[in-house]
Every structure is written in structure tokens, then in C-alpha cells.
Design a protein around this motif. Structure first.
Motif, mmCIF file in Angstrom:
data_model
loop_
_atom_site.group_PDB
_atom_site.id
_atom_site.type_symbol
_atom_site.label_atom_id
_atom_site.label_comp_id
_atom_site.label_asym_id
_atom_site.label_seq_id
_atom_site.Cartn_x
_atom_site.Cartn_y
_atom_site.Cartn_z
ATOM 1 N N ILE A 1 -0.778 -14.298 -1.066
ATOM 2 C CA ILE A 1 -1.315 -15.023 -2.013
ATOM 3 C C ILE A 1 -2.442 -14.366 -2.834
ATOM 4 O O ILE A 1 -3.141 -13.564 -2.126
ATOM 5 N N HIS A 2 -2.342 -14.004 -4.200
ATOM 6 C CA HIS A 2 -2.894 -13.203 -4.884
ATOM 7 C C HIS A 2 -3.468 -13.743 -6.048
ATOM 8 O O HIS A 2 -2.917 -14.586 -6.913
ATOM 9 N N PHE A 3 -4.908 -13.665 -6.266
ATOM 10 C CA PHE A 3 -5.578 -14.320 -7.481
ATOM 11 C C PHE A 3 -6.138 -12.887 -8.285
ATOM 12 O O PHE A 3 -6.614 -12.268 -7.805
ATOM 13 N N GLY B 1 9.652 -7.826 -0.446
ATOM 14 C CA GLY B 1 10.893 -8.610 -0.918
ATOM 15 C C GLY B 1 10.494 -9.628 -1.655
ATOM 16 O O GLY B 1 9.208 -10.148 -1.927
ATOM 17 N N ASP B 2 11.559 -10.357 -2.209
ATOM 18 C CA ASP B 2 11.205 -11.533 -3.074
ATOM 19 C C ASP B 2 10.714 -12.712 -2.420
ATOM 20 O O ASP B 2 11.054 -13.070 -1.179
ATOM 21 N N ASN B 3 9.972 -13.668 -3.249
ATOM 22 C CA ASN B 3 9.605 -14.911 -2.783
ATOM 23 C C ASN B 3 8.572 -14.965 -1.733
ATOM 24 O O ASN B 3 8.396 -16.085 -1.132
ATOM 25 N N ARG B 4 7.780 -13.982 -1.442
ATOM 26 C CA ARG B 4 6.928 -13.895 -0.484
ATOM 27 C C ARG B 4 5.431 -13.507 -1.090
ATOM 28 O O ARG B 4 4.525 -13.386 -0.286
ATOM 29 N N ILE B 5 5.411 -13.452 -2.382
ATOM 30 C CA ILE B 5 4.140 -13.186 -3.248
ATOM 31 C C ILE B 5 3.923 -14.331 -4.020
ATOM 32 O O ILE B 5 4.900 -14.652 -4.945
ATOM 33 N N HIS B 6 2.809 -14.804 -3.789
ATOM 34 C CA HIS B 6 2.361 -15.991 -4.740
ATOM 35 C C HIS B 6 1.297 -15.433 -5.499
ATOM 36 O O HIS B 6 0.248 -15.241 -5.213
ATOM 37 N N GLN B 7 1.318 -15.515 -6.994
ATOM 38 C CA GLN B 7 0.276 -15.115 -7.723
ATOM 39 C C GLN B 7 -0.329 -16.246 -8.697
ATOM 40 O O GLN B 7 0.490 -17.082 -9.109
#
Length: 284
Positions: free
Chosen positions: A128-130, A159-165
Motif C-alpha cells: 500500500i503506497h501513499f 507483479g500485477d495487482n499487488r500494489i495499491h496506490q
């Protein structure tokens, strides 16, 4: 590990007893605009004594928490990879001793070293990235290890869909196009965070939580290398931190305070308060 001479407010547990271990990563060698983030970790530590240990927001007190402050790493400013390796090794040591690593940057590239170690222990990791910036460039002026590329390098690993910005409001068009295909991006705000947290809570997947303090509006937090108008307030950030910490956070960082860029000291005071609230929210 020995306790640092000057610790963050109330973080005076022994290493053996600690649940959370702080360490500083004073590195800003790839900063693309205004340097100075290398001084962020020491400034946060020093100025933290302007705060109370008690948080009225959470009704918790740092004196009731077992937190160890191991001080700043001595990082090689001439080699990003050497610095990242040292950060990875420190994070791995903390994880292997069954404690939660909390890193104080430094520029945002330092996150990559910690993520490498956390991913090694938790292969199903989510991030999770702010941030104000997407940090999804494949390179910056030919350099693939840059604070402008850190989340792209994390994507190379996860990889895809595991980083939430969240809060993203700056970047090249190509970065936003990349995010549309490969990450879960929520521009400008925290909308969608509650739904994400519910999903991650239900699955209990491990989460790495990275906070670039320039997600805050420059009117609140001008002391950063690349300020971007249109950011969130302190109270919005606090509410979002409390949401994220309901998930299974296994590592975290805050970064991008450049204290000398705000002569008033307000940015450093704000960073200290964010750190206090993050520590208390993470402490289970």
C-alpha cells in the motif's frame, strides 16, 4: 543491536523485548529536484521530543509500547545498490528476529531495499503506497534505481495487482497508463481505501505500507524535495493510516522529509506526529 544515543520519543525498549524496530535510512543520492531527505531521519528523532508520548486520537501511549530505535544506517552515497543491500540486510535481520521493521527515510528509493527483504519472507506480499508521485518510471535519465522508479522496481518483484496506490497526482502520462494495466491506482485521494482494507483483512495477506510524506499538501508539509499542490490534510492522512493498520502490516516506512527546506520546522513536527501515530497504530 545497540540502542541509538538519541531515540525517537518513548522508543527505549531493549531489542530483545521490542515488537517494532525503528531504523533510519539517510540516503538521497538519486533525488531529482531538491536534495536534503538524507537528514530526515535524524531530524524526526531529534524533534520528536516536542510531542507528547500520548495520542488523543488513538488513546494510546508510546510508553506502553515495546519499540526499539536502532539509529541510522551508515549508507554508501556513491552506490544505490550498496545502500539498498544494507537496507535489505537490516530489514531481514529484524524480520528474522520476529519483529516488525519500521524505516525512516531518506528518499523513496530506500523502500526497495526493505521490500526485497519483506518479500523474501512473505512471497504473497501486497504494497500500500501513499504518495504525490506515481514513481512508476522505468528509468529516470537512464537510471533504473531512482526515487522516481521505486514502485516500478517493486512491481518488477511483485507483479500485477499487488500494489495499491493512493493520493497520486503527478507523473508522466506513460506512468498513469502503466498503472491502469498493472497497479491498483487511486489518484488524488483515499477513495477506495476502505474497500481495499476490508478485502485485505479478510484474506489476511501480508502488507508493506510505504508513506511518502509529500502525499500531504505543501501548505501542510512544504519541507520535501518535490512538493505537489493538491495533497491531503494531516487528518485525512491520519484516518487513512488507521485504516491501513487494520490489515496485516509486516513492514512499513515513511520518507521524503527534507527538514532544511522548511525553516519554520512545521514539516518536521508534522512528520514526527505522523510517525507517532503510525507507531501506535501498528502496535498490536
Amino acid at each position: 543491536m545497540k540502542k541509538n544515543v538519541e531515540t525517537f520519543l518513548g522508543c527505549d525498549s531493549s531489542y530483545e523485548d521490542a515488537i517494532i524496530v525503528l531504523f533510519g535510512a539517510p540516503f538521497d543520492s538519486t533525488t531529482s529536484f531538491r536534495p536534503g531527505a538524507r537528514f530526515g531521519s535524524s531530524a524526526i528523532r531529534h524533534e520528536s521530543f516536542g510531542l507528547e508520548t500520548y495520542s488523543p486520537y488513538q488513546d494510546k501511549d508510546l510508553t506502553d509500547c515495546a519499540v526499539f530505535d536502532s539509529g541510522d544506517l551508515e549508507l554508501c552515497f556513491g552506490s544505490s545498490e550498496a545502500a539498498l543491500s544494507d537496507i535489505e540486510n537490516r530489514t531481514a535481520k529484524i524480520l528474522n528476529d520476529h519483529k516488525l521493521p519500521l524505516m525512516i527515510g531518506g528518499e523513496h528509493l530506500v523502500t526497495l531495499g526493505a521490500v526485497r527483504a519483506v518479500l523474501n519472507k512473505y512471497p504473497d506480499l501486497h504494497i500500500i503506497h501513499f504518495d504525490a508521485h506515481a514513481d512508476l518510471r522505468d528509468d529516470y535519465l537512464g537510471a533504473k534505481l531512482s526515487h522516481a522508479c521505486v514502485i516500478r522496481r517493486c512491481h518488477d518483484l511483485l507483479g500485477d495487482n499487488r500494489i495499491h496506490q493512493f493520493c497520486i497526482r503527478s507523473g508522466e502520462k506513460a506512468e498513469f497508463e502503466f498503472a491502469g494495466k498493472h497497479t491498483d491506482m487511486h489518484p488524488f485521494h483515499f477513495e477506495g481505501l476502505s474497500e481495499l482494507v476490508r478485502t485485505l483483512e479478510e484474506s489476511s495477506v501480508p502488507v508493506y505500507f510505504t508513506i511518502d510524506l509529500d502525499c500531504l499538501d505543501p501548505s501542510v508539509f512544504p519541507g520535501t524535495g518535490t512538493p505537489e499542490a493538491g495533497g491531503v490534510t494531516f487528518m485525512q492522512l491520519l484516518s487513512a493510516i488507521l485504516e491501513v493498520c487494520r490489515t496485516n502490516v509486516v513492514g512499513a516506512d515513511i520518507n521524503e522529509l527534507a527538514p532544511m527546506l522548511d525553516q519554520s520546522g512545521v514539516s518536521t513536527a508534522t512528520a514526527c506526529k505522523v510517525m507517532r501515530e503510525l507507531l501506535l497504530a501498528l502496535y498490536k
